[in-house]
Enzyme design. Structure first.
Site, PDB file in Angstrom:
ATOM      1  N   MET A   1     -23.924 -30.216 -29.488  1.00 36.31           N
ATOM      2  CA  MET A   1     -24.729 -30.522 -28.309  1.00 36.31           C
ATOM      3  C   MET A   1     -25.928 -31.387 -28.674  1.00 36.31           C
ATOM      4  SD  MET A   1     -24.907 -30.212 -25.058  1.00 36.31           S
ATOM      5  CE  MET A   1     -25.978 -31.536 -24.526  1.00 36.31           C
ATOM      6  N   LYS A   2     -26.521 -31.136 -29.835  1.00 34.93           N
ATOM      7  CA  LYS A   2     -27.660 -31.946 -30.268  1.00 34.93           C
ATOM      8  C   LYS A   2     -27.254 -33.406 -30.438  1.00 34.93           C
ATOM      9  CE  LYS A   2     -31.597 -33.204 -32.104  1.00 34.93           C
ATOM     10  NZ  LYS A   2     -32.731 -33.566 -31.233  1.00 34.93           N
ATOM     11  N   LEU A   3     -26.069 -33.654 -30.971  1.00 33.49           N
ATOM     12  CA  LEU A   3     -25.609 -35.030 -31.130  1.00 33.49           C
ATOM     13  C   LEU A   3     -25.385 -35.681 -29.772  1.00 33.49           C
ATOM     14  CD1 LEU A   3     -23.174 -34.754 -34.167  1.00 33.49           C
ATOM     15  CD2 LEU A   3     -25.559 -35.532 -34.137  1.00 33.49           C
TER      16      LEU A   3
END
Length: 297
Positions: free
Chosen positions: A172-174
């Site tokens: 999700m961070k990417l």
């Protein structure tokens, strides 16, 4: 082990980690830190009540939860290797770095063999919010481990989302950085084009600011592009380039065509190739590199 009995170790007290660690110790958790190159954050945290560990192994021996806030997966893997001899069964490692999810899953499997849980809890926002304790955090963990680490994360994060299992936080961070760094590439090209066709940056901003295209990222980006504040968004071009390489790797593994992600990565690659690889070359400075590539001062 209850939250009140947790002892915290923190590895990586740089731009983001310093503020996070400060909130952990000032909100009542026993905290141990370890020095790297810059001793100033260590000395500041010790003055606030933290202790300094002599090594990563020593830090691990005295900690029930260890937070990592490092540059990327190679640094995380190296730190885990050094911590591993000191980790007790039942302890937890929480990786707040922006890391490659495939490496995250491999490290989680290795640690599970010795009874240690691994959590990915990457961040969003800037060092300002880290200091204020108002970061965003997306967490990949089992439900019971999430419940255990959440109170500590809450010392430095105002928004905490349990995304799913281990690795999902980094995925999700990417995706989050794909969007934010895409904004940076768009803004940089739009500003160069605006200047080329005779519309000053200030006039450009009058139209965008307060309209549907405005957002928090736009405002910090323009803090430099318009106002000249070099520290408006302290996230380096080098880290942005690294993150977009991770996005491409994730897309390749998922067999997803991502021509926009490749174009965004190449915007940062251009900046890196033309000198934008210093520790004070931040994402909003991409506008300068794009401008120069188009013959603008």
């Amino acid at each position: 082990m209850t939250a009140a009995k947790e002892t915290i170790g923190f590895v990586g007290i740089g731009l983001m980690g310093h503020g996070m660690a400060r909130n952990i110790v000032e909100k009542g958790y026993p905290l141990a830190v370890v020095a790297h190159r810059n001793r100033a954050p260590v000395e500041d945290l010790v003055a606030r009540g933290a202790t300094e560990a002599a090594s990563l192994e020593a830090l691990a021996r005295g900690s029930s939860i260890v937070f990592l806030c490092l540059t990327g997966s190679p640094e995380v893997a190296a730190a885990v290797s050094a911590l591993k001899p000191g980790l007790a069964k039942g302890s937890v490692l929480v990786d707040c770095s922006t890391s490659d999810p495939t490496v995250t899953l491999r490290l989680a499997a290795e640690l599970a063999e010795i009874g240690v849980d691994f959590v990915d809890a990457p961040l969003s926002r800037t060092p300002k919010e880290a200091w204020e304790g108002t970061l965003d955090c997306m967490v990949g963990a089992t439900a019971d481990i999430f419940a255990r680490v959440r109170p500590v994360i809450a010392t430095w994060a105002a928004k905490i989302v349990h995304i799913g299992g281990v690795g999902d936080g980094h995925k999700m961070k990417l995706l989050n950085n794909f969007l934010s760094l895409g904004y940076a590439a768009l803004y940089s090209e739009a500003l160069a084009l605006s200047r080329k066709v005779g519309i000053p940056v200030a006039e450009f901003d009058k139209v965008i600011r307060g309209g549907r295209m405005d957002c928090g990222f736009y405002q910090t980006f323009m803090g430099y592009a318009l106002e000249g504040n070099r520290e408006a968004h302290k996230f380096t071009i080098g880290n942005a380039y690294k993150d977009m390489r991770y996005v491409e790797a994730m897309a390749n593994a998922a067999t997803v065509a991502t021509p926009l992600a490749s174009a965004i990565k190449n915007s940062f690659a251009l900046a890196m190739a033309t000198g934008g690889d210093g520790p004070t070359d931040f994402v909003p400075h991409l506008s300068d590199f794009v401008a120069r590539a188009n013959g603008l001062d």
